[in-house]
Design an enzyme around this catalytic site. Structure first.
Site, PDB file in Angstrom:
ATOM      1  N   LYS A 130       0.879  -1.260  -0.104  1.00 10.82           N
ATOM      2  CA  LYS A 130      -0.110  -0.033   0.126  1.00 10.82           C
ATOM      3  C   LYS A 130       0.734   1.240  -0.121  1.00 10.82           C
ATOM      4  O   LYS A 130       1.968   1.148   0.425  1.00 10.82           O
ATOM      5  CB  LYS A 130      -0.919  -0.004   1.306  1.00 10.82           C
ATOM      6  CG  LYS A 130      -2.096  -1.010   0.932  1.00 10.82           C
ATOM      7  CD  LYS A 130      -3.296  -0.640   1.963  1.00 10.82           C
ATOM      8  CE  LYS A 130      -4.571  -1.194   1.289  1.00 10.82           C
ATOM      9  NZ  LYS A 130      -5.592  -1.115   2.406  1.00 10.82           N
ATOM     10  N   ARG A 171      -4.259 -10.286   4.192  1.00 13.87           N
ATOM     11  CA  ARG A 171      -4.591 -10.135   2.731  1.00 13.87           C
ATOM     12  C   ARG A 171      -3.523  -9.669   1.989  1.00 13.87           C
ATOM     13  O   ARG A 171      -3.076  -8.370   2.160  1.00 13.87           O
ATOM     14  CB  ARG A 171      -5.883  -9.142   2.676  1.00 13.87           C
ATOM     15  CG  ARG A 171      -6.431  -8.999   1.001  1.00 13.87           C
ATOM     16  CD  ARG A 171      -7.587  -8.191   0.989  1.00 13.87           C
ATOM     17  NE  ARG A 171      -8.061  -7.938  -0.554  1.00 13.87           N
ATOM     18  CZ  ARG A 171      -7.597  -7.372  -1.459  1.00 13.87           C
ATOM     19  NH1 ARG A 171      -6.598  -6.339  -1.032  1.00 13.87           N
ATOM     20  NH2 ARG A 171      -8.355  -7.288  -2.463  1.00 13.87           N
TER      21      ARG A 171
END
Length: 283
Positions: free
Chosen positions: A226, A260
């Site tokens: 991210k 995840r």
């Protein structure tokens, strides 16, 4: 496991001492990470098969890019996700399957096709989503997006205390889901790094994840590659994996139980090492 902070799906249990790796499969042509590599039906199935063999406990199928991009109708999203879920369920009867959607009609089709978990990353934007989970027996991810509508980015977002805001939001969503009939052990909360948050907020969340884990709900973290990791390391998407593993380890140590990720094998090895260190004396 004590029962607190434990997620139960398809006869399996996941907790801080037995974490689940959730492999990401994006049936989108514009994913920020793979740029459409698993958009094709066969490509998505091959990637899911590989993820299972590399140690994934959960396969998460998504049909819409999280951020800005071309509009995707609910009908098109369901066409991208439900058939892959049905085929994956036929090939792997025991694997846990998740659908990444905020839309109740899409969730309904995907659960009927074989999904066990509805991964709502947009904090109940469709209030009927929790009802779908309750009526179908599926699990539900309760997340925090700071009040943003789906597929929008934060702009000058501010919180008095981002962790307190996350805790209040996900607990309210989780308690509503329970009131509708979702069993508590099928609910997992997600602080949702970078959604409705800037880099400072995501870092603060990472440092204080234990406060959310301490509330007793199973916790999912979705930090793989991210932007907050990229900004800290000044690294493009392709060079964020070392930072991702570091955040996974910090999150696991503080009590997260579902992770995840894009690189299943590396995450599996890192999480096995953390749990081995953290729970060596308890086994």
């Amino acid at each position: 496991m004590s029962g607190q902070g434990v997620l139960r799906l398809r006869g399996r249990e996941y907790g801080p001492d037995s974490p689940a790796v959730m492999g990401v499969i994006n049936r989108t042509p514009d994913s920020f990470y793979d740029h459409g590599a698993t958009f094709g039906f066969d490509a998505a199935l091959r990637a899911a098969e590989a993820a299972v063999h590399r140690g994934a406990d959960i396969i998460d199928i998504g049909g819409v890019k999280a951020g800005y991009g071309a509009y995707v109708s609910a009908e098109e999203e369901a066409r991208r996700t439900a058939p892959v879920i049905a085929e994956l369920r036929a090939q792997h009867p025991d694997v846990v399957i998740s659908v990444d959607t905020w839309r109740a009609p899409v969730a309904r089709e995907c659960v009927a096709a074989g999904a066990d978990l509805v991964n709502d990353t947009w904090a109940g934007a469709d209030p009927e989503l929790a009802r779908v989970a309750a009526e179908s027996g599926a699990g539900l991810v309760c997340s925090h997006s700071g009040g943003l509508a789906p597929r929008t980015d934060p702009h000058r977002v501010a919180y008095r205390d981002v962790v307190a805001d996350v805790v209040a939001t996900v607990e309210e969503l989780a308690e509503r889901a329970v009131s509708l009939g979702v069993p508590p052990e099928r609910i997992v909360v997600d602080p949702t790094h970078d959604f409705g948050k800037n880099t400072y907020h995501s870092l603060e969340l990472t440092r204080r994840l234990g406060e959310l884990a301490g509330r007793g709900w199973p916790m999912l973290v979705a930090v793989s590659n991210k932007d907050f990791i990229g900004e800290v390391l000044d690294a493009p998407v392709a060079e964020r994996w070392a930072g991702t593993l570091a955040v996974l380890a910090v999150s696991a140590w503080q009590g997260a139980c579902v992770f995840r990720v894009h690189d299943v094998a590396a995450a599996r090895a890192a999480l096995d090492a953390v749990t081995g260190l953290a729970y060596a004396n308890a086994r």
